[in-house]
Design a protein around this motif. Sequence first.
Motif, PDB file in Angstrom:
ATOM      1  N   UNK A   1       0.838  -1.200   0.000  1.00  0.00           N
ATOM      2  CA  UNK A   1       0.000   0.000   0.000  1.00  0.00           C
ATOM      3  C   UNK A   1       0.871   1.248   0.000  1.00  0.00           C
ATOM      4  N   UNK A   2       0.537   2.188  -0.887  1.00  0.00           N
ATOM      5  CA  UNK A   2       1.234   3.472  -0.962  1.00  0.00           C
ATOM      6  C   UNK A   2       0.255   4.580  -0.601  1.00  0.00           C
ATOM      7  N   UNK A   3       0.674   5.453   0.301  1.00  0.00           N
ATOM      8  CA  UNK A   3      -0.142   6.605   0.674  1.00  0.00           C
ATOM      9  C   UNK A   3       0.667   7.873   0.425  1.00  0.00           C
TER      10      UNK A   3
ATOM     11  N   UNK B   1      -1.207  -2.182  -5.053  1.00  0.00           N
ATOM     12  CA  UNK B   1      -0.723  -2.801  -6.288  1.00  0.00           C
ATOM     13  C   UNK B   1       0.062  -4.054  -5.933  1.00  0.00           C
ATOM     14  N   UNK B   2       0.337  -4.879  -6.937  1.00  0.00           N
ATOM     15  CA  UNK B   2       1.121  -6.088  -6.699  1.00  0.00           C
ATOM     16  C   UNK B   2       2.585  -5.761  -6.402  1.00  0.00           C
ATOM     17  N   UNK B   3       3.073  -4.643  -6.982  1.00  0.00           N
ATOM     18  CA  UNK B   3       4.492  -4.315  -6.847  1.00  0.00           C
ATOM     19  C   UNK B   3       4.678  -2.808  -6.963  1.00  0.00           C
ATOM     20  N   UNK B   4       5.496  -2.258  -6.072  1.00  0.00           N
ATOM     21  CA  UNK B   4       5.867  -0.845  -6.130  1.00  0.00           C
ATOM     22  C   UNK B   4       7.379  -0.730  -6.298  1.00  0.00           C
ATOM     23  N   UNK B   5       7.787   0.195  -7.155  1.00  0.00           N
ATOM     24  CA  UNK B   5       9.207   0.521  -7.317  1.00  0.00           C
ATOM     25  C   UNK B   5       9.366   2.006  -7.016  1.00  0.00           C
ATOM     26  N   UNK B   6      10.087   2.312  -5.948  1.00  0.00           N
ATOM     27  CA  UNK B   6      10.275   3.692  -5.505  1.00  0.00           C
ATOM     28  C   UNK B   6      11.711   4.123  -5.745  1.00  0.00           C
TER      29      UNK B   6
ATOM     30  N   UNK C   1       2.776  -1.532 -10.356  1.00  0.00           N
ATOM     31  CA  UNK C   1       2.480  -2.473 -11.429  1.00  0.00           C
ATOM     32  C   UNK C   1       1.585  -3.598 -10.933  1.00  0.00           C
ATOM     33  N   UNK C   2       0.576  -3.937 -11.755  1.00  0.00           N
ATOM     34  CA  UNK C   2      -0.288  -5.073 -11.475  1.00  0.00           C
ATOM     35  C   UNK C   2      -1.389  -4.777 -10.479  1.00  0.00           C
ATOM     36  N   UNK C   3      -2.629  -4.834 -10.938  1.00  0.00           N
ATOM     37  CA  UNK C   3      -3.760  -4.659 -10.032  1.00  0.00           C
ATOM     38  C   UNK C   3      -3.767  -3.340  -9.300  1.00  0.00           C
ATOM     39  N   UNK C   4      -3.409  -2.254  -9.986  1.00  0.00           N
ATOM     40  CA  UNK C   4      -3.331  -0.940  -9.347  1.00  0.00           C
ATOM     41  C   UNK C   4      -4.736  -0.436  -9.029  1.00  0.00           C
ATOM     42  N   UNK C   5      -4.929   0.031  -7.816  1.00  0.00           N
ATOM     43  CA  UNK C   5      -6.217   0.571  -7.384  1.00  0.00           C
ATOM     44  C   UNK C   5      -5.969   1.752  -6.450  1.00  0.00           C
ATOM     45  N   UNK C   6      -6.376   2.962  -6.883  1.00  0.00           N
ATOM     46  CA  UNK C   6      -6.166   4.180  -6.092  1.00  0.00           C
ATOM     47  C   UNK C   6      -7.499   4.738  -5.628  1.00  0.00           C
ATOM     48  N   UNK C   7      -7.545   5.200  -4.389  1.00  0.00           N
ATOM     49  CA  UNK C   7      -8.739   5.809  -3.814  1.00  0.00           C
ATOM     50  C   UNK C   7      -8.438   7.262  -3.489  1.00  0.00           C
ATOM     51  N   UNK C   8      -9.283   8.166  -4.037  1.00  0.00           N
ATOM     52  CA  UNK C   8      -9.188   9.592  -3.757  1.00  0.00           C
ATOM     53  C   UNK C   8     -10.359   9.968  -2.852  1.00  0.00           C
ATOM     54  N   UNK C   9     -10.105  10.647  -1.755  1.00  0.00           N
ATOM     55  CA  UNK C   9     -11.179  11.081  -0.882  1.00  0.00           C
ATOM     56  C   UNK C   9     -11.720   9.954  -0.025  1.00  0.00           C
TER      57      UNK C   9
ATOM     58  N   UNK D   1      -9.743   4.768  -9.011  1.00  0.00           N
ATOM     59  CA  UNK D   1      -9.108   4.577 -10.314  1.00  0.00           C
ATOM     60  C   UNK D   1      -8.412   3.219 -10.312  1.00  0.00           C
ATOM     61  N   UNK D   2      -8.796   2.354 -11.258  1.00  0.00           N
ATOM     62  CA  UNK D   2      -8.170   1.052 -11.437  1.00  0.00           C
ATOM     63  C   UNK D   2      -7.341   1.075 -12.718  1.00  0.00           C
ATOM     64  N   UNK D   3      -6.202   0.425 -12.706  1.00  0.00           N
ATOM     65  CA  UNK D   3      -5.344   0.377 -13.891  1.00  0.00           C
ATOM     66  C   UNK D   3      -4.334  -0.747 -13.738  1.00  0.00           C
ATOM     67  N   UNK D   4      -3.621  -1.000 -14.817  1.00  0.00           N
ATOM     68  CA  UNK D   4      -2.562  -2.005 -14.768  1.00  0.00           C
ATOM     69  C   UNK D   4      -1.240  -1.429 -14.324  1.00  0.00           C
ATOM     70  N   UNK D   5      -1.088  -0.093 -14.478  1.00  0.00           N
ATOM     71  CA  UNK D   5       0.175   0.547 -14.135  1.00  0.00           C
ATOM     72  C   UNK D   5      -0.074   1.983 -13.685  1.00  0.00           C
ATOM     73  N   UNK D   6       0.778   2.487 -12.804  1.00  0.00           N
ATOM     74  CA  UNK D   6       0.704   3.862 -12.328  1.00  0.00           C
ATOM     75  C   UNK D   6       2.115   4.407 -12.142  1.00  0.00           C
TER      76      UNK D   6
END
Length: 364
Positions: A247-249, A266-271, A281-289, A297-302
């Motif tokens: 989880x990234x915040x 996401x399945x994997x984060x590279x910082x 990367x993989x199963x990206x899901x972001x929540x705003x508010x 927002x759902x996507x394959x990459x962010x």
Amino acid sequence: MCIRDRDSTRIHKGLFLERFAAFENVSFHLSGDDNSEIYSDELAAKFFEGGEHLESGNLQGEVSAVQRSSTSGSGDTQLQSKVLALSFESNEILEEARAEGDVKFKLSSDGMGKRLIARDFVQVDYQGGVPNKIVSQGDCLLESIMTDGADRVMASHVTIHYQKGLFDRIIARDGVRVESLRHGEQSYTTSEHLDVVYRDGVMHEVVQKGKVRFWDGEPVTLELKSDLAEFDPRTGIIVATGTQPPTLRTIDTNSSGVESTIVTRAHRFTLDKYKGRVLAQGGVSSVFGEGVNSTLINAGSMTVERTTGWVEYSVDPNIVQGDNSIHGQVVKYNYQDQQLVLSLIHISEPTRPLYISYAVFCLK
């Protein structure tokens, strides 16, 4: 061996010295070694058979030891503790040293210094008189001070392995906390386990396991949680993975003083710590508010560019708010300027233009 004290007793076996004890203001150094000296309140020593070489020495009271390096650049060693037990090989080369009670162990060398503090004990195993392994326990602190900053490792247990007199591996466990200050920037990490691998005395890889949490200073603007995190100090890249999605915040404040929080899984984060970039990367899901006004927002990459404030979603991105859904090829959001950019969008029923504006407004 030289002894200077107010009161000493000696016990002989035949003509050979077997044991002796010394009390009050004890100061001694090994024979032939003018670079080492130890001070204490009490000393009990035992000799090998023949009485020529010291087998062990136990010191108590306010123990203080210093070993000055005879080699340029290798540094001096200083030790303070309540108790110090020494074991020697038959030729009087140090084999083991165990210090107990509020131990402070300090090593300085060209351009840097290291300090190890432990409440319970610090035990040093030697090979050929050179440190091979250090084990410490109890509120341990390992600090490395360099020309460009400092690193601090805190844990209940810290073990240091050496290779040819250089750091080879550091293992810390139970309540691990790492603080890093480099080039004026601070970052923090906590975990249950830490493993640092060195090559030729240079840090090569850092692996942390169990409830890993990374954040970038105070106040917190970026926080990453995962089961496993691997850090490459040469590139400044952290890779977070695990059996559970990391989880990234991110927390940012715009020019109007409004705080914006994005929580992403996401399945994997590279910082990239040095470039200020995050890749999910993989199963990206972001929540705003939060609550009914939240946007997903759902996507394959962010990709997050920390310096510019842009967050880009790709690989079939999808914006969802309530029953409304917007698909696009690329979705970009700038949390600093509060801008939303959609490319090649497809509006799913029952979304209408009014709802599009409403969704964008809430996302802002």
